[in-house]
Design a protein around this motif. Sequence first.
Motif, mmCIF file in Angstrom:
data_model
loop_
_atom_site.group_PDB
_atom_site.id
_atom_site.type_symbol
_atom_site.label_atom_id
_atom_site.label_comp_id
_atom_site.label_asym_id
_atom_site.label_seq_id
_atom_site.Cartn_x
_atom_site.Cartn_y
_atom_site.Cartn_z
ATOM 1 N N GLY A 91 34.257 54.251 56.813
ATOM 2 C CA GLY A 91 35.358 54.575 55.900
ATOM 3 C C GLY A 91 36.086 53.356 55.381
ATOM 4 N N LYS A 92 35.400 52.195 55.378
ATOM 5 C CA LYS A 92 36.078 50.986 54.899
ATOM 6 C C LYS A 92 35.319 50.391 53.718
ATOM 7 C CE LYS A 92 37.894 49.648 59.382
ATOM 8 N NZ LYS A 92 37.393 49.083 60.624
ATOM 9 N N SER A 93 35.006 51.219 52.740
ATOM 10 C CA SER A 93 34.247 50.713 51.596
ATOM 11 C C SER A 93 35.135 49.871 50.690
ATOM 12 C CB SER A 93 33.681 51.886 50.804
ATOM 13 O OG SER A 93 33.150 51.391 49.592
ATOM 14 N N LEU A 94 34.543 48.841 50.125
ATOM 15 C CA LEU A 94 35.287 48.003 49.179
ATOM 16 C C LEU A 94 35.051 48.436 47.730
ATOM 17 C CD1 LEU A 94 34.830 44.430 50.700
ATOM 18 C CD2 LEU A 94 36.883 45.838 50.723
ATOM 19 N N LYS A 95 34.334 49.542 47.566
ATOM 20 C CA LYS A 95 34.044 50.037 46.217
ATOM 21 C C LYS A 95 35.342 50.146 45.400
ATOM 22 C CE LYS A 95 31.098 53.489 44.190
ATOM 23 N NZ LYS A 95 31.551 54.447 43.336
ATOM 24 N N SER A 96 35.281 49.627 44.194
ATOM 25 C CA SER A 96 36.418 49.648 43.251
ATOM 26 C C SER A 96 37.592 48.764 43.662
ATOM 27 C CB SER A 96 36.963 51.067 43.027
ATOM 28 O OG SER A 96 35.925 51.931 42.722
ATOM 29 N N LYS A 97 37.435 47.999 44.733
ATOM 30 C CA LYS A 97 38.540 47.130 45.175
ATOM 31 C C LYS A 97 38.493 45.794 44.420
ATOM 32 C CE LYS A 97 39.788 49.816 48.671
ATOM 33 N NZ LYS A 97 40.973 50.465 48.927
ATOM 34 N N THR A 98 39.543 44.997 44.621
ATOM 35 C CA THR A 98 39.644 43.725 43.901
ATOM 36 C C THR A 98 39.417 42.543 44.848
ATOM 37 O OG1 THR A 98 41.286 44.759 42.507
ATOM 38 C CG2 THR A 98 41.196 42.368 42.440
ATOM 39 N N ILE A 99 38.506 41.676 44.467
ATOM 40 C CA ILE A 99 38.209 40.486 45.283
ATOM 41 C C ILE A 99 38.669 39.248 44.516
ATOM 42 C CG2 ILE A 99 36.414 39.147 46.434
ATOM 43 C CD1 ILE A 99 34.723 41.661 46.624
ATOM 44 N N MET A 100 39.575 38.483 45.135
ATOM 45 C CA MET A 100 40.086 37.278 44.466
ATOM 46 C C MET A 100 39.344 36.045 45.001
ATOM 47 S SD MET A 100 43.950 36.093 43.739
ATOM 48 C CE MET A 100 44.593 36.423 45.367
ATOM 49 N N VAL A 101 38.799 35.294 44.060
ATOM 50 C CA VAL A 101 38.071 34.064 44.401
ATOM 51 C C VAL A 101 38.737 32.938 43.606
ATOM 52 C CG1 VAL A 101 35.903 35.277 44.874
ATOM 53 C CG2 VAL A 101 36.387 34.478 42.546
ATOM 54 N N SER A 102 38.140 31.738 43.638
ATOM 55 C CA SER A 102 38.692 30.687 42.773
ATOM 56 C C SER A 102 37.562 29.815 42.262
ATOM 57 C CB SER A 102 39.719 29.841 43.526
ATOM 58 O OG SER A 102 39.065 28.811 44.222
ATOM 59 N N ASP A 103 37.889 29.031 41.239
ATOM 60 C CA ASP A 103 36.875 28.144 40.662
ATOM 61 C C ASP A 103 36.612 26.927 41.540
ATOM 62 O OD1 ASP A 103 36.075 29.665 38.580
ATOM 63 O OD2 ASP A 103 37.516 28.843 37.145
ATOM 64 N N LEU A 104 37.311 26.838 42.675
ATOM 65 C CA LEU A 104 37.036 25.735 43.601
ATOM 66 C C LEU A 104 35.921 26.094 44.565
ATOM 67 C CD1 LEU A 104 40.714 24.810 44.532
ATOM 68 C CD2 LEU A 104 39.201 23.592 42.973
ATOM 69 N N ASP A 105 35.534 27.372 44.578
ATOM 70 C CA ASP A 105 34.610 27.842 45.611
ATOM 71 C C ASP A 105 33.223 27.215 45.528
ATOM 72 O OD1 ASP A 105 36.568 29.548 46.599
ATOM 73 O OD2 ASP A 105 35.919 31.235 45.342
ATOM 74 N N HIS A 106 32.683 26.953 46.688
ATOM 75 C CA HIS A 106 31.281 26.574 46.851
ATOM 76 C C HIS A 106 30.446 27.841 46.608
ATOM 77 C CE1 HIS A 106 27.709 25.322 49.238
ATOM 78 N NE2 HIS A 106 28.166 24.089 49.126
ATOM 79 N N HIS A 107 29.208 27.670 46.181
ATOM 80 C CA HIS A 107 28.335 28.838 45.977
ATOM 81 C C HIS A 107 28.292 29.721 47.228
ATOM 82 C CE1 HIS A 107 25.857 26.396 42.771
ATOM 83 N NE2 HIS A 107 27.105 26.630 42.398
#
Length: 380
Positions: A91-107
Amino acid sequence: MNNIIYLDAAASSLKPVSVIDAEMNFLRNSYSNAGRGVCARAGKVDEAVDSARKKVADFIGASSPKQIVFTSGTTDGMNRIAKIIDDPVCGKSLKSKTIMVSDLDHHSARLPFEVLSDSIGCKIILCPMDSSYNLSSSDIPRADVFVITAMSNVLGVAQDVASLISAAREKNPDVITVVDAAQYVVHEKIDVQKWDCDFLCFSAHKIGADTGLGVMYIKEPNRWIAPDKFGGGMVSRITGSAAIGNYSIQWEPVPAKFEAGTLPVTQIIGLPAAIDYIEKHRPNLELIKYLYDRLSKNENIQIITERDSSMFTFVPKNMHVLDFGVMAGTMGLCLRVGNMCASWIHNLLGLKGSVRISVGPWNSMTDIQKAAYIIEGIIK
Ligand SMILES: Cc1ncc(COP(=O)(O)O)c(C=O)c1O
């Protein structure tokens, strides 16, 4: 060191003698698997693994060794977190949720979440950043998952992780925070309790330990019900069978639940020595400042890091970075060229690649002066 100048610590650290000795001694005199045997020798290895786990917990300020899971590296950890936190069965699906990343991230930090987003349908948003590449806590958007690169492997900027997480939690108290500490772990002491992150990953090879080993810190390991990998060592009981019925599987308690298969025992044995070493030998930023001041006067160089950064990254204006790297290599100067598995920051800066110099405890001012001389010679 065979007359080479190794200025590529951020890619991987050279190994302190104490790490090599610890592993050699283990391989020669006391090798055994961990978590498998009952003889005295195997018991000693189990104790050594427990002790290494405790050492890691203390190193990053974790409250319990149970929060420390051994992985094969940061890449492995970040990929696994993207699986662990999306658990529709529990019951912990991330479907439709928002994930915040940044342009500093490594692949390694961002791609697992980009792929997760594509496969189940999440919204990827960017954390805002100021002109000095500090992620901004003042205007942070609401997110359900927040991936933070504690220190960029291109720009070397150390983020204020505690403030970012606190700001993200003000917008959403349930945000799941994931820290990529692959670079930060080398440069400064980490305190996961102060940062209050849910997950954090780093690779052992960058702090002087061996390859094939990483750490995944999980703040509340029992909150994540389903393991993401299956195999030996993570099952406490299987009753019955499909044929006779009453079939049930019970996982081991954490952290074993998240450690399927044989651990990289030799690398784990070397890890405590690497931790002792890095705690006494953080990179010398004066060397980077010297290079910054010297090369900033050169009109053929575009510097892209700040002066107080923990690495020195630049672009030669008059040649391709790969040509530069090959020429430097033939003169014995080992450094990193290309996009450094960090395409987004290069795209943002309008660059195809860059050249990075990063120092380790083995480097001296003589190395840096020789490096400056070689660099000036190549681009003149
Ligand atoms: C910031 C950052 N994240 C992740 C990684 C991936 O680490 P590894 O290749 O050891 O898994 C690196 C490696 O350079 C890195 O610098």
